[in-house]
Design an enzyme around this catalytic site. Structure first.
Site, mmCIF file in Angstrom:
data_model
loop_
_atom_site.group_PDB
_atom_site.id
_atom_site.type_symbol
_atom_site.label_atom_id
_atom_site.label_comp_id
_atom_site.label_asym_id
_atom_site.label_seq_id
_atom_site.Cartn_x
_atom_site.Cartn_y
_atom_site.Cartn_z
ATOM 1 N N TYR A 94 0.864 -1.177 0.000
ATOM 2 C CA TYR A 94 0.000 0.000 0.000
ATOM 3 C C TYR A 94 0.906 1.233 0.000
ATOM 4 C CZ TYR A 94 -3.895 3.027 1.594
ATOM 5 O OH TYR A 94 -4.851 4.017 1.736
ATOM 6 N N LYS B 196 -1.120 -1.078 -4.260
ATOM 7 C CA LYS B 196 -2.156 -0.039 -4.280
ATOM 8 C C LYS B 196 -1.406 1.279 -4.334
ATOM 9 C CE LYS B 196 -6.145 1.831 -1.753
ATOM 10 N NZ LYS B 196 -5.756 3.260 -1.702
#
Length: 290
Positions: A131, A161
């Site tokens: 992330y 992400k």
């Protein structure tokens, strides 16, 4: 492309407890609108403001939908052991994908960060989604660093992400390991992310404006690029206002306006004042009109 995933907010009731019924209402609404799945307990889900018990409970509520969509569990924390606990619990609940921010606060070396992801991946038996949100973690990727390059090619990372406006960086990450999944995380550059070949998108504003972004997504895939760009501009008019007033408080306000009782943000976030509500309401009304 896989589609659009909602980076879900976490509703609270008047007593400040997680509101399970409101979660189910919001999830059903988003599924009806065409969500491919949900990113649970991320930034929109106030991850670091939840107690460990609340976080596990949040995973549990969303796991009710594991047979109807794809679920990401965000398990990032300050320590490896706590992240492993969350990751194992989410996998036992049926989550297909585990995502984690890099550990924050102590300024870890790239070797230490790589070890964190290696242990997470080993604990669940498959790769983790990195992330990448440097605006919050204050940790930028150095793609010339050998430890970082080795991490992205090791199998411990299955995707990213990419909540970062640097599209070049997303492309360079994939150049290290072409099999990595790359999900855009800044919906104000959705058209550009798709043009650069992302595998899908994870967005916080999808909580209340997923149909608009579905129109962008479909227009782009059908080759109606001018329409996609025009819709992106309208989305960005809204995003600019939300970011200026406070993104997550504004999203929760928009959901309240739509009749979904999601409550406020955990402190130290503050609710929008009346002037900010008027501005947010006005820009949403002007730009989401058909």
């Amino acid at each position: 492309m896989e589609g659009l995933y909602v980076a879900s907010v976490v509703p609270f009731d008047d007593a400040g407890h997680i509101n399970d019924d409101a979660i189910r209402i919001l999830v059903e609404k988003n599924l009806e609108e065409g969500a491919a799945g949900f990113f649970v307990a991320g930034s929109s889900g106030e991850c670091f403001l939840l107690t460990p018990e609340e976080r596990l409970h949040l995973y549990e509520i969303f796991s009710e939908y594991k047979n109807r969509c794809t679920l990401f569990a965000h398990v990032g924390s300050c320590g490896t052991d706590e992240s492993i606990r969350y990751a194992r619990a989410a996998c036992e609940m049926g989550y297909e994908r585990i995502a984690a921010t890099p550990p924050i606060y102590f300024g870890y070396t790239s070797k230490e960060v790589a070890g964190y992801y290696d242990e997470l991946a080993e604990s669940v038996g498959h790769g983790i989604y990195y992330y990448n949100i440097p605006m919050n973690t204050k940790r930028s990727l150095d793609l010339c660093d050998p430890e970082t390059r080795a991490l992205f090619s090791s199998g411990s990372i299955s995707g990213i992400k990419h909540t970062n406006l640097d599209l070049y960086e997303m492309e360079r990450i994939r150049s290290i390991n072409p099999v990595l999944k790359c999900f855009g995380g800044f919906e104000n550059e959705m058209v550009a992310f798709m043009a650069m070949g992302c595998d899908g998108f994870i967005g916080s504003t999808f909580n209340f404006m997923l149909p608009h972004f579905k129109r962008i997504y479909e227009a782009f895939l059908c080759g109606r690029l001018e329409e996609a760009r025009e819709l992106q501009v309208r989305a960005n008019n809204i995003m600019e206002s939300l970011l200026g007033e406070g993104l997550f408080s504004s999203i929760k306000f928009a959901l309240q306006e739509a009749g979904i009782e999601v409550g406020g943000m955990r402190k130290p976030f503050v609710p929008l004042d009346e002037a900010a509500r008027v501005r947010v309401r006005s820009v949403i009304t002007a730009n989401l009109a058909s």
